[in-house]
Design an enzyme around this catalytic site. Structure first.
Site, PDB file in Angstrom:
ATOM      1  N   ASP A 563       0.833  -1.205   0.000  1.00 37.79           N
ATOM      2  CA  ASP A 563       0.000   0.000   0.000  1.00 37.79           C
ATOM      3  C   ASP A 563       0.870   1.258   0.000  1.00 37.79           C
ATOM      4  OD1 ASP A 563      -2.318   1.412  -0.033  1.00 37.79           O
ATOM      5  OD2 ASP A 563      -2.824   1.110   2.080  1.00 37.79           O
ATOM      6  N   GLU A 618      -4.312   4.548  -6.458  1.00 37.82           N
ATOM      7  CA  GLU A 618      -5.243   5.038  -5.444  1.00 37.82           C
ATOM      8  C   GLU A 618      -5.596   6.493  -5.719  1.00 37.82           C
ATOM      9  OE1 GLU A 618      -4.168   3.030  -1.330  1.00 37.82           O
ATOM     10  OE2 GLU A 618      -2.403   4.016  -2.151  1.00 37.82           O
TER      11      GLU A 618
END
Length: 671
Positions: A563, A618
């Protein structure tokens, strides 16, 4: 306890013996290759079948290359074999033994080929070669007792056997070969014992040093505590000669008794950056000398009417009256000058030490209570500087106090919030960039507190990690998400469930078992699970243990995603070391989408493809960004454009493909 320590020592010795064996392996391979090459040339001149010799030489070269590659791979994995898991150690031992056994077999074959000739000189030469190899093995293979004995026995007994099965049996030489084998085995055993005893002595000495170090640290702690008690009896710091806290309090009382309460003061807290490294690396005596020198420099830099004290271990406090000679702007200039003085090299024990600092600044009127509070305010401002990266100066504001109070309250409330049912999950889709179908659902933690209101994840997650509450919170989020995922009938579909896992959770010894048990409990296959980690997994301190954990999860079928990729460690070189399935490109690059950000995204996608890793962008909020990212080659997209975090799977919305094609094509042909 004693048996446990003995077992740990025995394992450490085993690991070190294997490390020694691999270290010596190159020499063994080199001697085998050199001797084999020389023997092949001799056999060629003797008329031995050339095809057989060529095949044997190729086999020896291939085996040697494999053993060399294995050796460098193993030695390059870790400098300390004691940290290697048992399963990997056993595998390395097996591969090491396998290489030796194959080498023995090759030598038996070539020895047999030599005895097919009618040249006694050549036969004696090969017997001498294998005898020399066996003699060298008594030292080179001393670290591995079993395979070493097998290697020596097979090499020498095979030669002895060939000496008596030929047309002209040579029984005396054969018996000498057997006797030589016995002597070599005894010598190998003695070398192994000597090596093992040396390692045992090494570990015993290390334990003694650790014990003495622990006792020294305990003694230093008692001395420091007694020193602190003595300091409270005086208004002066015994090390630097500056005011201590009690002395600063007395100075404030004296000034407030004589000065007008409307007079303004500036309070500066100077917090030395990474000073603990000096104490740990050079010792407290050297650290004290550095503190003394810094105190001298600060004292010279301040006006004569200022108060300077040592506020803590590596903190200094200065209080200055403001007026015509010194304004707030002048305080900033003064701090810059002090920084230049402090950062000048300090000679300690022949080394040049450089120290920086973070500074907090607060301005108040001349009331005693306000002045005392200003020290805490300036200290809070200095802490804010350190939180943002150190080395700067920050003027205190009331917002900082409010943030500090809220942080404190979050830390107090989070312990009971989980039991009170205040946490919930939110679900956000991640879509395939080509089809816009849901690829996976990311689970996000949410906290609605009756007293604090809505607490943002970026507020409570770092605090939960610091307090050790993240393991319990993570377990709750995982159980809730799996239960909901299964209840919605999604467990058998194509979409996966993505859970964020912190470093603190990964180092929890039972994490893997807990995760796999939870999947089985809710009927969700591991192949439907995604574990999202941050770049902190590439931190060298935990890389080995976390790498082993992630390998286990990946082996079970769980995808590992990184992430916020690009916002932390420079970890591209580490991608090959861990079973990473996807990189999530940090949203700061996606939202900016300037030339530099696009270049970073393109580079990440290119490298990820080389590694066979997917990429996920993202923070996608506009159709233009979505099209641009798809054209770059990003595999999946996530952001408000495709759905905000919602409480229900069934309520998750997204765009139709036509909504994007009006802005730009998502088809690869069009791109």
């Amino acid at each position: 306890m004693q048996s446990e320590l003995a077992g740990m020592k025995e394992r450490a010795i085993r690991a070190n013996l294997l490390q020694v064996a691999y270290t010596n392996n190159i020499a063994n391979v080199g001697v085998n290759l050199l001797a084999g090459t020389a023997l092949v040339f001799m056999l060629l001149s003797a008329g031995v079948n050339q095809i057989l010799l060529a095949a044997w030489m190729c086999a020896l070269i291939i085996l040697s290359a494999w053993r060399i590659h294995l050796t460098y791979t193993v030695l390059g994995t870790s400098d300390d074999f004691t940290s290697i898991p048992d399963a990997k150690l056993a595998r390395w031992e097996f591969l090491y033994s396998l290489g030796l056994l194959v080498a023995v077999c090759l030598w038996i074959v070539i020895t047999g080929a030599t005895f097919t000739t009618d040249q006694p000189d050549l036969q004696h030469a090969v017997v001498m070669i294998i005898s020399a190899l066996a003699a060298g093995a008594t030292g080179i293979l001393a670290a591995q007792v079993i395979i070493g004995r097998i290697y020596i026995t097979l090499m020498l007994t095979s030669g002895s056997l060939f000496l008596i099965v030929g047309e002209n049996p040579q029984y005396i030489l054969s018996l000498l070969g057997v006797a030589f084998a016995v002597v070599m085995l005894v010598l190998h055993r003695n070398n192994h014992r000597a090596l093992r005893e040396a390692l045992m002595l090494k570990f015993s000495n290390r334990e003694l040093v650790d014990e003495l170090t622990s006792e020294r640290q305990m003694l230093e702690h008692r001395v420091d505590r007694r020193t602190a008690e003595l300091k409270r009896l005086s208004e002066r710091d015994s090390l630097t000669g500056l005011l201590n806290r009690r002395g600063i309090d007395a100075w404030i009382a004296d000034r407030c008794a004589t000065d007008d309460v409307s007079k303004q003061y500036a309070t500066i807290i100077i917090d030395l950056d990474r000073f603990k490294q000096i104490n740990d690396g050079l010792g407290h005596a050297a650290g004290d000398r550095v503190l003394t020198k810094i105190a001298e420099r600060l004292a010279k830099a301040l006006p004569v009417d200022a108060a300077l004290g040592r506020w803590g271990g590596d903190e200094f406090a200065a209080i200055l009256p403001l007026g015509e000679d010194l304004s707030l702007e002048g305080c900033h200039e003064l701090i810059r000058n002090m920084r230049g003085d402090v950062e000048r090299a300090i000679a300690v024990d022949g080394m040049q030490i450089h120290v920086g600092f973070s500074a907090g600044l607060a301005v108040v009127s001349g009331e005693r209570d306000l002045l005392l509070d200003s020290i805490r305010s300036a200290d809070l401002a200095a802490s804010e500087v350190k939180r943002k990266g150190r080395g700067g100066v920050q003027l205190y504001s009331s917002e900082m106090f409010s943030e500090q109070q809220r942080t404190l309250l979050i830390g107090q409330k989070i312990k009971d919030a989980l039991d009170a049912g205040e946490f919930s999950i939110a679900i956000q889709p991640i879509v395939d960039a080509g089809t816009l179908e849901v690829d996976s659902y990311e689970i996000l933690a949410r906290w609605e507190s009756p007293t604090l209101g809505r607490v943002r994840p970026e507020e409570f997650i770092p605090i939960a990690e610091d307090l050790g509450e993240i393991v319990g919170l993570g377990a709750y989020i995982l159980e809730t998400a799996l239960s909901r995922f299964a209840a919605e009938g999604l467990a058998g579909g194509k979409a996966k469930l993505a859970i964020n896992v912190s470093l603190r959770q990964l180092v929890w010894p039972s994490f893997a078992d807990f995760l796999l048990t939870a999947l089985k409990k809710h009927g969700v296959k591991p192949q439907s699970m995604v574990v999202e980690v941050t770049e902190s997994v590439f931190d060298p301190e935990n890389r080995v243990s976390i790498g082993s954990l992630l390998e286990k999860l990946s082996h079970e079928g769980i995808d590992i995603h990184v992430d916020d990729f690009g916002s932390g460690y420079s970890s591209l070189s580490r991608l090959r070391e861990m079973p990473i399935a996807a990189l999530k490109i940090d949203q700061t690059f996606v939202r900016q989408m300037d030339e530099q950000s696009i270049a970073i995204i393109e580079g990440t996608v290119h490298i990820a493809r080389k590694f066979g890793i997917k990429t996920i962008a993202e923070g996608v909020e506009t159709a233009e960004h979505a099209v641009a990212l798809q054209n770059i080659g990003v595999d999946c997209l996530q952001g408000y454009l495709f759905g905000r975090p919602q409480s229900e799977f069934s309520h998750l919305g997204g765009l139709e493909r036509s909504d994007l094609t009006r802005t730009g094509s998502l088809d690869s042909d069009a791109a």
